[in-house]
Motif scaffolding. Structure first.
Motif, PDB file in Angstrom:
ATOM      1  N   PRO A  38      -7.436   5.644   5.656  1.00 56.77           N
ATOM      2  CA  PRO A  38      -8.597   5.495   4.789  1.00 56.77           C
ATOM      3  C   PRO A  38      -8.273   4.776   3.477  1.00 56.77           C
ATOM      4  N   ASP A  39      -9.283   4.170   2.899  1.00 58.62           N
ATOM      5  CA  ASP A  39      -9.161   3.406   1.666  1.00 58.62           C
ATOM      6  C   ASP A  39      -9.218   4.381   0.482  1.00 58.62           C
ATOM      7  N   VAL A  40      -8.089   4.565  -0.177  1.00 57.88           N
ATOM      8  CA  VAL A  40      -7.988   5.541  -1.271  1.00 57.88           C
ATOM      9  C   VAL A  40      -8.966   5.218  -2.396  1.00 57.88           C
ATOM     10  N   GLU A  41      -9.078   3.959  -2.750  1.00 54.35           N
ATOM     11  CA  GLU A  41      -9.982   3.573  -3.835  1.00 54.35           C
ATOM     12  C   GLU A  41     -11.432   3.877  -3.472  1.00 54.35           C
ATOM     13  N   LYS A  42     -11.830   3.560  -2.249  1.00 58.58           N
ATOM     14  CA  LYS A  42     -13.206   3.830  -1.828  1.00 58.58           C
ATOM     15  C   LYS A  42     -13.496   5.324  -1.807  1.00 58.58           C
ATOM     16  N   VAL A  43     -12.542   6.101  -1.312  1.00 61.30           N
ATOM     17  CA  VAL A  43     -12.743   7.555  -1.281  1.00 61.30           C
ATOM     18  C   VAL A  43     -12.918   8.105  -2.695  1.00 61.30           C
ATOM     19  N   ALA A  44     -12.109   7.625  -3.628  1.00 59.08           N
ATOM     20  CA  ALA A  44     -12.233   8.081  -5.017  1.00 59.08           C
ATOM     21  C   ALA A  44     -13.613   7.758  -5.575  1.00 59.08           C
ATOM     22  N   GLU A  70       6.777   8.370  -3.546  1.00 54.48           N
ATOM     23  CA  GLU A  70       5.465   7.780  -3.227  1.00 54.48           C
ATOM     24  C   GLU A  70       5.014   8.155  -1.811  1.00 54.48           C
ATOM     25  N   ARG A  71       5.255   9.403  -1.424  1.00 53.11           N
ATOM     26  CA  ARG A  71       4.911   9.802  -0.062  1.00 53.11           C
ATOM     27  C   ARG A  71       3.403   9.980   0.141  1.00 53.11           C
ATOM     28  N   HIS A  72       2.663  10.040  -0.946  1.00 51.78           N
ATOM     29  CA  HIS A  72       1.195  10.011  -0.814  1.00 51.78           C
ATOM     30  C   HIS A  72       0.638   8.996  -1.812  1.00 51.78           C
ATOM     31  N   ILE A  73       0.199   9.417  -2.979  1.00 48.48           N
ATOM     32  CA  ILE A  73      -0.281   8.454  -3.971  1.00 48.48           C
ATOM     33  C   ILE A  73       0.873   7.576  -4.445  1.00 48.48           C
ATOM     34  N   ARG A  74       0.658   6.287  -4.433  1.00 53.46           N
ATOM     35  CA  ARG A  74       1.659   5.336  -4.907  1.00 53.46           C
ATOM     36  C   ARG A  74       1.356   4.944  -6.347  1.00 53.46           C
ATOM     37  N   TYR A  75       2.383   4.507  -7.048  1.00 51.48           N
ATOM     38  CA  TYR A  75       2.165   4.052  -8.421  1.00 51.48           C
ATOM     39  C   TYR A  75       1.142   2.921  -8.444  1.00 51.48           C
ATOM     40  N   ALA A  76       1.160   2.051  -7.428  1.00 48.83           N
ATOM     41  CA  ALA A  76       0.190   0.961  -7.364  1.00 48.83           C
ATOM     42  C   ALA A  76      -1.238   1.489  -7.253  1.00 48.83           C
ATOM     43  N   LEU A 133     -10.230  20.985  -0.113  1.00 49.84           N
ATOM     44  CA  LEU A 133     -11.446  20.170  -0.128  1.00 49.84           C
ATOM     45  C   LEU A 133     -11.395  19.086   0.947  1.00 49.84           C
ATOM     46  N   ILE A 134     -10.263  18.418   1.075  1.00 52.37           N
ATOM     47  CA  ILE A 134     -10.142  17.366   2.081  1.00 52.37           C
ATOM     48  C   ILE A 134     -10.179  17.974   3.488  1.00 52.37           C
ATOM     49  N   CYS A 135      -9.581  19.145   3.681  1.00 49.45           N
ATOM     50  CA  CYS A 135      -9.659  19.829   4.969  1.00 49.45           C
ATOM     51  C   CYS A 135     -11.105  20.182   5.307  1.00 49.45           C
ATOM     52  N   ASP A 136     -11.843  20.702   4.346  1.00 51.84           N
ATOM     53  CA  ASP A 136     -13.248  21.024   4.570  1.00 51.84           C
ATOM     54  C   ASP A 136     -14.060  19.776   4.915  1.00 51.84           C
ATOM     55  N   ASN A 192      -4.694  13.080  -3.174  1.00 48.38           N
ATOM     56  CA  ASN A 192      -3.371  12.873  -2.583  1.00 48.38           C
ATOM     57  C   ASN A 192      -3.388  12.914  -1.052  1.00 48.38           C
ATOM     58  N   LYS A 193      -4.130  13.875  -0.478  1.00 53.69           N
ATOM     59  CA  LYS A 193      -4.128  14.023   0.976  1.00 53.69           C
ATOM     60  C   LYS A 193      -4.745  12.810   1.663  1.00 53.69           C
ATOM     61  N   VAL A 194      -5.663  12.146   0.994  1.00 53.71           N
ATOM     62  CA  VAL A 194      -6.234  10.917   1.549  1.00 53.71           C
ATOM     63  C   VAL A 194      -5.149   9.851   1.646  1.00 53.71           C
ATOM     64  N   ALA A 195      -4.324   9.765   0.606  1.00 52.41           N
ATOM     65  CA  ALA A 195      -3.223   8.803   0.610  1.00 52.41           C
ATOM     66  C   ALA A 195      -2.172   9.177   1.658  1.00 52.41           C
ATOM     67  N   THR A 196      -1.947  10.478   1.864  1.00 50.64           N
ATOM     68  CA  THR A 196      -1.001  10.920   2.893  1.00 50.64           C
ATOM     69  C   THR A 196      -1.433  10.419   4.268  1.00 50.64           C
ATOM     70  N   LEU A 197      -2.712  10.544   4.559  1.00 54.09           N
ATOM     71  CA  LEU A 197      -3.249  10.091   5.842  1.00 54.09           C
ATOM     72  C   LEU A 197      -3.111   8.573   5.986  1.00 54.09           C
ATOM     73  N   ARG A 198      -3.422   7.859   4.935  1.00 50.25           N
ATOM     74  CA  ARG A 198      -3.260   6.403   4.960  1.00 50.25           C
ATOM     75  C   ARG A 198      -1.815   5.999   5.218  1.00 50.25           C
ATOM     76  N   ASN A 199      -0.901   6.629   4.495  1.00 49.51           N
ATOM     77  CA  ASN A 199       0.513   6.261   4.596  1.00 49.51           C
ATOM     78  C   ASN A 199       1.112   6.589   5.957  1.00 49.51           C
ATOM     79  N   ALA A 200       0.535   7.573   6.644  1.00 46.17           N
ATOM     80  CA  ALA A 200       1.072   7.973   7.945  1.00 46.17           C
ATOM     81  C   ALA A 200       0.949   6.858   8.983  1.00 46.17           C
TER      82      ALA A 200
END
Length: 237
Positions: free
Chosen positions: A23-29, A48-54, A216-219, A9-17
């Motif tokens: 960052p590319d959520v799919e690639k990170v996963a 959908e403030r972080h992970i989107r349904y899409a 984990l994402i902070c680390d 989720n935090k990766v998506a938060t950064l992207r959406n900001a």
């Protein structure tokens, strides 16, 4: 073996900001999987403030490890889960505007509601998990509702850990024993970190899965994603 599921989720938060796809959520996963994570967790919220349904739809055919979708079972969420068919759905009692999950279900009051959901998801071949605290009655009613697993809400453990690890983990050990006696699997998550995860796992070695995102994402900002995942996995082995 206790599996590590990385909440992205935090990766998506950064992207959406910023917009765009960095960052590319799919690639990170996929990188999390490549670096050793045994699962990916997402928590789509109504706004959908972080992970989107899409994102959820896009991730499903790409992932090779376990996919866990968590969230409050609104009609839209239920429809999403039934269409995507992840390996596991984790139900949390969040209000739409909550920043993060901060309590487990009152499974006694909501037993009928939860039991219907357990049947719906179970008939679709999706493993079910209910987010709970350490209260024995709440765990027992999760079992009565038909849950395959419970996920213990571990923020109280994390908050007390530095002051007294033994006191912090004691109610979770008892809750874990009750869960096992009722024949359910056991997950855990919320504020678990490199500071407190190893002791928690040593105290409850039969954990099936931990879901970790924020810490984990902070680390990973300091250590890099690959080294961070390896460090977390070391805590679990």
């Amino acid at each position: 073996m206790t599996k590590l599921s990385v909440n992205i989720n935090k990766v998506a938060t950064l992207r959406n900001a910023r917009g765009g796809n960095n960052p590319d959520v799919e690639k990170v996963a996929l990188d999390c999987e490549r670096f050793g994570a045994e699962g990916i967790t997402v928590h789509p919220r109504p706004d959908e403030r972080h992970i989107r349904y899409a994102d959820v739809y896009a991730l499903r055919p790409l992932l090779k490890t376990e996919f866990n979708i968590e969230g409050y079972p609104s009609k839209e969420f239920i429809d999403l889960v039934l269409k995507v068919k992840p390996h596991q759905v984790t139900l949390v009692p969040d209000a739409p505007d909550q920043i993060t999950s901060n309590a487990g279900w009152d499974t006694k009051t909501n037993q009928s509601f939860l039991a219907d959901l357990m049947e719906t998801f179970g008939n679709a071949g999706i493993r079910t998990s209910i987010f709970v605290g350490t209260d024995a009655e709440m765990i027992e009613y999760a079992a009565k509702a038909g849950a395959d697993r419970v996920e213990l809400y571990t923020e109280p453990y994390a908050s007390l850990y530095l002051e007294s690890p033994e006191a912090a983990v004691a109610p979770f050990v008892e809750a874990a024993k009750i869960t096992r006696s009722l024949g359910m699997g056991l997950n855990a998550g919320h504020d678990l970190s490199l500071v407190n995860l190893k002791y928690f796992h040593e105290s409850i070695p039969w954990l099936d899965e931990v879901s970790i995102g924020h810490a984990l994402i902070c680390d990973a900002l300091y250590l890099g994603l690959e080294k961070t995942i390896k460090e977390y996995k070391t805590c679990l082995h």
